[in-house]
Design a protein around this motif. Structure first.
Motif, PDB file in Angstrom:
ATOM      1  N   ILE A 222      -6.282   4.986 -18.396  1.00 57.60           N
ATOM      2  CA  ILE A 222      -5.221   4.358 -17.623  1.00 57.60           C
ATOM      3  C   ILE A 222      -5.429   4.710 -16.158  1.00 57.60           C
ATOM      4  CG2 ILE A 222      -3.556   6.272 -17.852  1.00 57.60           C
ATOM      5  CD1 ILE A 222      -1.371   4.064 -18.146  1.00 57.60           C
ATOM      6  N   LEU A 223      -5.119   3.778 -15.277  1.00 59.02           N
ATOM      7  CA  LEU A 223      -5.264   4.002 -13.841  1.00 59.02           C
ATOM      8  C   LEU A 223      -3.916   4.336 -13.225  1.00 59.02           C
ATOM      9  CD1 LEU A 223      -7.599   0.996 -12.977  1.00 59.02           C
ATOM     10  CD2 LEU A 223      -8.265   3.341 -13.471  1.00 59.02           C
ATOM     11  N   LEU A 224      -3.948   5.191 -12.208  1.00 59.31           N
ATOM     12  CA  LEU A 224      -2.751   5.498 -11.431  1.00 59.31           C
ATOM     13  C   LEU A 224      -3.063   5.258  -9.966  1.00 59.31           C
ATOM     14  CD1 LEU A 224      -2.788   7.758 -13.944  1.00 59.31           C
ATOM     15  CD2 LEU A 224      -0.640   8.363 -12.864  1.00 59.31           C
ATOM     16  N   THR A 225      -2.082   4.753  -9.232  1.00 58.78           N
ATOM     17  CA  THR A 225      -2.304   4.435  -7.824  1.00 58.78           C
ATOM     18  C   THR A 225      -0.976   4.432  -7.089  1.00 58.78           C
ATOM     19  OG1 THR A 225      -3.350   2.827  -6.324  1.00 58.78           O
ATOM     20  CG2 THR A 225      -2.070   1.940  -8.155  1.00 58.78           C
ATOM     21  N   ASN A 226      -1.043   4.287  -5.772  1.00 58.70           N
ATOM     22  CA  ASN A 226       0.148   4.032  -4.960  1.00 58.70           C
ATOM     23  C   ASN A 226      -0.001   2.691  -4.245  1.00 58.70           C
ATOM     24  OD1 ASN A 226      -1.930   4.794  -3.264  1.00 58.70           O
ATOM     25  ND2 ASN A 226      -0.663   6.048  -1.921  1.00 58.70           N
ATOM     26  N   ASP A 227      -0.990   1.902  -4.682  1.00 59.79           N
ATOM     27  CA  ASP A 227      -1.315   0.616  -4.076  1.00 59.79           C
ATOM     28  C   ASP A 227      -0.758  -0.506  -4.951  1.00 59.79           C
ATOM     29  OD1 ASP A 227      -2.487  -1.705  -3.125  1.00 59.79           O
ATOM     30  OD2 ASP A 227      -4.439  -0.781  -2.727  1.00 59.79           O
ATOM     31  N   GLY A 228       0.378  -1.058  -4.558  1.00 61.31           N
ATOM     32  CA  GLY A 228       1.037  -2.082  -5.357  1.00 61.31           C
ATOM     33  C   GLY A 228       0.227  -3.351  -5.499  1.00 61.31           C
ATOM     34  N   GLU A 229      -0.478  -3.739  -4.457  1.00 58.74           N
ATOM     35  CA  GLU A 229      -1.291  -4.961  -4.511  1.00 58.74           C
ATOM     36  C   GLU A 229      -2.450  -4.793  -5.490  1.00 58.74           C
ATOM     37  OE1 GLU A 229      -3.953  -7.814  -1.573  1.00 58.74           O
ATOM     38  OE2 GLU A 229      -3.209  -5.885  -0.872  1.00 58.74           O
ATOM     39  N   PHE A 230      -3.099  -3.645  -5.453  1.00 58.58           N
ATOM     40  CA  PHE A 230      -4.200  -3.322  -6.370  1.00 58.58           C
ATOM     41  C   PHE A 230      -3.714  -3.401  -7.810  1.00 58.58           C
ATOM     42  CE2 PHE A 230      -6.317   0.073  -8.828  1.00 58.58           C
ATOM     43  CZ  PHE A 230      -7.641  -0.317  -8.735  1.00 58.58           C
TER      44      PHE A 230
ATOM     45  N   HIS B  53       0.811  -1.216   0.000  1.00 64.62           N
ATOM     46  CA  HIS B  53       0.000   0.000   0.000  1.00 64.62           C
ATOM     47  C   HIS B  53       0.847   1.269   0.000  1.00 64.62           C
ATOM     48  CE1 HIS B  53      -4.162  -1.652   1.445  1.00 64.62           C
ATOM     49  NE2 HIS B  53      -3.854  -1.979   0.202  1.00 64.62           N
ATOM     50  N   SER B  54       2.098   1.139   0.409  1.00 61.87           N
ATOM     51  CA  SER B  54       2.970   2.321   0.406  1.00 61.87           C
ATOM     52  C   SER B  54       3.397   2.687  -1.010  1.00 61.87           C
ATOM     53  CB  SER B  54       4.227   2.052   1.246  1.00 61.87           C
ATOM     54  OG  SER B  54       5.124   1.192   0.551  1.00 61.87           O
ATOM     55  N   GLY B  55       3.134   1.774  -1.964  1.00 61.39           N
ATOM     56  CA  GLY B  55       3.563   2.019  -3.339  1.00 61.39           C
ATOM     57  C   GLY B  55       4.983   1.560  -3.592  1.00 61.39           C
ATOM     58  N   TYR B  56       5.601   0.928  -2.585  1.00 59.14           N
ATOM     59  CA  TYR B  56       7.002   0.509  -2.719  1.00 59.14           C
ATOM     60  C   TYR B  56       7.152  -0.631  -3.716  1.00 59.14           C
ATOM     61  CZ  TYR B  56      11.797  -0.430  -1.199  1.00 59.14           C
ATOM     62  OH  TYR B  56      13.152  -0.597  -1.169  1.00 59.14           O
ATOM     63  N   THR B  57       6.246  -1.617  -3.620  1.00 59.48           N
ATOM     64  CA  THR B  57       6.313  -2.762  -4.523  1.00 59.48           C
ATOM     65  C   THR B  57       5.009  -3.533  -4.405  1.00 59.48           C
ATOM     66  OG1 THR B  57       7.641  -4.685  -5.166  1.00 59.48           O
ATOM     67  CG2 THR B  57       7.338  -4.327  -2.802  1.00 59.48           C
ATOM     68  N   SER B  58       4.873  -4.629  -5.139  1.00 59.95           N
ATOM     69  CA  SER B  58       3.673  -5.465  -5.052  1.00 59.95           C
ATOM     70  C   SER B  58       3.718  -6.304  -3.783  1.00 59.95           C
ATOM     71  CB  SER B  58       3.575  -6.387  -6.271  1.00 59.95           C
ATOM     72  OG  SER B  58       4.614  -7.351  -6.233  1.00 59.95           O
ATOM     73  N   ARG B  59       2.571  -6.862  -3.400  1.00 58.40           N
ATOM     74  CA  ARG B  59       2.536  -7.685  -2.190  1.00 58.40           C
ATOM     75  C   ARG B  59       3.422  -8.920  -2.349  1.00 58.40           C
ATOM     76  NH1 ARG B  59      -2.598 -10.008   1.259  1.00 58.40           N
ATOM     77  NH2 ARG B  59      -3.161  -7.817   1.273  1.00 58.40           N
ATOM     78  N   ARG B  60       3.411  -9.524  -3.541  1.00 56.32           N
ATOM     79  CA  ARG B  60       4.209 -10.726  -3.763  1.00 56.32           C
ATOM     80  C   ARG B  60       5.699 -10.443  -3.560  1.00 56.32           C
ATOM     81  NH1 ARG B  60       3.241 -14.014  -9.194  1.00 56.32           N
ATOM     82  NH2 ARG B  60       1.243 -14.274  -8.151  1.00 56.32           N
ATOM     83  N   LYS B  61       6.165  -9.316  -4.105  1.00 64.56           N
ATOM     84  CA  LYS B  61       7.580  -8.968  -3.938  1.00 64.56           C
ATOM     85  C   LYS B  61       7.871  -8.579  -2.492  1.00 64.56           C
ATOM     86  CE  LYS B  61       8.517  -7.604  -8.706  1.00 64.56           C
ATOM     87  NZ  LYS B  61       8.912  -6.506  -9.628  1.00 64.56           N
TER      88      LYS B  61
ATOM     89  N   GLU C 105       6.918   5.130   3.644  1.00 68.26           N
ATOM     90  CA  GLU C 105       5.889   6.095   4.020  1.00 68.26           C
ATOM     91  C   GLU C 105       4.533   5.411   3.908  1.00 68.26           C
ATOM     92  OE1 GLU C 105       6.222   9.698   1.791  1.00 68.26           O
ATOM     93  OE2 GLU C 105       8.405   9.693   1.902  1.00 68.26           O
ATOM     94  N   LYS C 106       3.809   5.407   5.000  1.00 64.59           N
ATOM     95  CA  LYS C 106       2.503   4.743   5.015  1.00 64.59           C
ATOM     96  C   LYS C 106       1.446   5.704   4.472  1.00 64.59           C
ATOM     97  CE  LYS C 106       3.975   2.172   9.071  1.00 64.59           C
ATOM     98  NZ  LYS C 106       3.804   1.999  10.516  1.00 64.59           N
ATOM     99  N   GLU C 107       1.385   5.741   3.162  1.00 71.48           N
ATOM    100  CA  GLU C 107       0.442   6.643   2.501  1.00 71.48           C
ATOM    101  C   GLU C 107      -0.959   6.037   2.485  1.00 71.48           C
ATOM    102  OE1 GLU C 107       3.469   8.605  -0.775  1.00 71.48           O
ATOM    103  OE2 GLU C 107       2.159   6.977  -1.373  1.00 71.48           O
ATOM    104  N   GLU C 108      -1.960   6.924   2.469  1.00 70.91           N
ATOM    105  CA  GLU C 108      -3.315   6.480   2.231  1.00 70.91           C
ATOM    106  C   GLU C 108      -3.416   6.063   0.768  1.00 70.91           C
ATOM    107  OE1 GLU C 108      -6.113   6.132   4.211  1.00 70.91           O
ATOM    108  OE2 GLU C 108      -4.607   6.330   5.792  1.00 70.91           O
ATOM    109  N   PRO C 109      -4.110   4.963   0.460  1.00 70.22           N
ATOM    110  CA  PRO C 109      -4.212   4.541  -0.935  1.00 70.22           C
ATOM    111  C   PRO C 109      -4.968   5.550  -1.787  1.00 70.22           C
ATOM    112  CG  PRO C 109      -5.658   3.222   0.472  1.00 70.22           C
ATOM    113  CD  PRO C 109      -4.805   4.043   1.384  1.00 70.22           C
TER     114      PRO C 109
ATOM    115  N   LEU D  90       2.475   8.266  -6.979  1.00 65.81           N
ATOM    116  CA  LEU D  90       1.626   7.445  -7.840  1.00 65.81           C
ATOM    117  C   LEU D  90       2.430   6.817  -8.973  1.00 65.81           C
ATOM    118  CD1 LEU D  90      -1.511   9.771  -8.180  1.00 65.81           C
ATOM    119  CD2 LEU D  90      -1.038   8.044  -6.434  1.00 65.81           C
ATOM    120  N   PHE D  91       1.928   5.713  -9.472  1.00 61.45           N
ATOM    121  CA  PHE D  91       2.519   5.067 -10.641  1.00 61.45           C
ATOM    122  C   PHE D  91       1.382   4.487 -11.479  1.00 61.45           C
ATOM    123  CE2 PHE D  91       2.511   2.158  -7.033  1.00 61.45           C
ATOM    124  CZ  PHE D  91       1.832   1.054  -7.533  1.00 61.45           C
ATOM    125  N   PRO D  92       1.597   4.327 -12.789  1.00 58.18           N
ATOM    126  CA  PRO D  92       0.529   3.803 -13.645  1.00 58.18           C
ATOM    127  C   PRO D  92       0.319   2.303 -13.452  1.00 58.18           C
ATOM    128  CG  PRO D  92       2.508   4.201 -14.933  1.00 58.18           C
ATOM    129  CD  PRO D  92       2.789   4.739 -13.566  1.00 58.18           C
TER     130      PRO D  92
END
Length: 246
Positions: free
Chosen positions: A113-121, A13-21, A59-63, A99-101
């Protein structure tokens, strides 16, 4: 009272990476909670816990979830080595989250196109196993036959890759100009896939636009404009992904 969440979910959720990684990083001993290495995937953390990945605090950002109408001539990235304009350049500075695409649209392709900071999403929407439909409309130089349009569903080979769509249909024919408008639905997103599929049949795509992503459409947005997704829209997309996996 803020509930505790799984460590890998917080990292995603921090946008750092996906949940799997994130799970892989945890098991490799690269994650610390309150300055102590944590290698257990079941670990839960609260809002006051300090989480570090490779000794860097996250950074614990809000999604944040945005739907953007990408114009042609914009790169689907957060930066470009050639200094070209990227999708995040179109987002107001009032949105401070990183955010990232979600996936990508080619430089010369427009549309949703969607942009988010939620890697799992993001991971759930772009991985082929979740079977999220993306609908494209192509303006083609030439008028393919019904059989040729059906060939796109059966699959074609281009540059050593097997490319196919799940649905294809003719929307409009202009016999005078020798052009046609064709709609394709994809569940994967290989590099320049739609253009390469038509290339394999001997037709050139003049314009390409993504009009739908799962349950989402562009609505009344103009090129370069964006809006936030509603909580219902986010849940709807995730429900589609989960349903398709079962």
């Amino acid at each position: 009272m803020h509930k505790k969440e799984r460590l890998q979910k917080v990292i995603a959720h921090s946008g750092y990476t996906s949940r799997r990684k994130a799970e892989q990083m945890i098991t490799e001993g690269r994650v610390k909670v309150n300055q102590k290495v944590v290698a257990e995937l079941g670990t839960k953390v609260g809002p006051n816990d300090q989480v570090e990945v490779d000794d860097i605090p996250i950074e614990k950002e809000e999604p944040v979830y945005l739907l953007l109408y990408k114009p042609r001539g914009i790169i689907s990235s957060v930066k470009d080595d050639k200094g070209r304009k990227v999708v995040t350049d179109l987002i107001s500075e009032e949105i401070e989250e990183r955010l990232f695409p979600v996936g990508r649209l080619d430089y010369d392709t427009s549309g949703l196109i969607l942009l988010t900071n939620d890697g799992e999403f993001s991971q759930k929407l772009i991985h082929p196993k979740f079977k999220i439909n993306k609908v494209y409309v192509a303006k083609v130089n030439g008028i393919p036959s019904k059989q040729e349009i059906y060939e796109l569903q059966k699959g074609v080979h281009q540059d050593g890759e097997y490319l196919r769509c799940v649905n294809s249909r003719m929307l409009k024919i202009d016999k005078k100009k020798g052009k046609s408008i064709i709609e394709l639905t994809l569940r994967e997103g290989k590099n320049r896939q739609v253009r390469r599929m038509f290339d394999s049949l001997g037709y050139r795509v003049e314009k390409l636009k993504r009009e739908r992503f799962g349950s989402l459409t562009l609505g009344n947005l103009n090129p370069g404009e964006y809006r936030e997704l509603t909580p219902h829209e986010v849940k709807q997309l995730l429900d589609i992904a989960e349903k398709n996996v079962k």
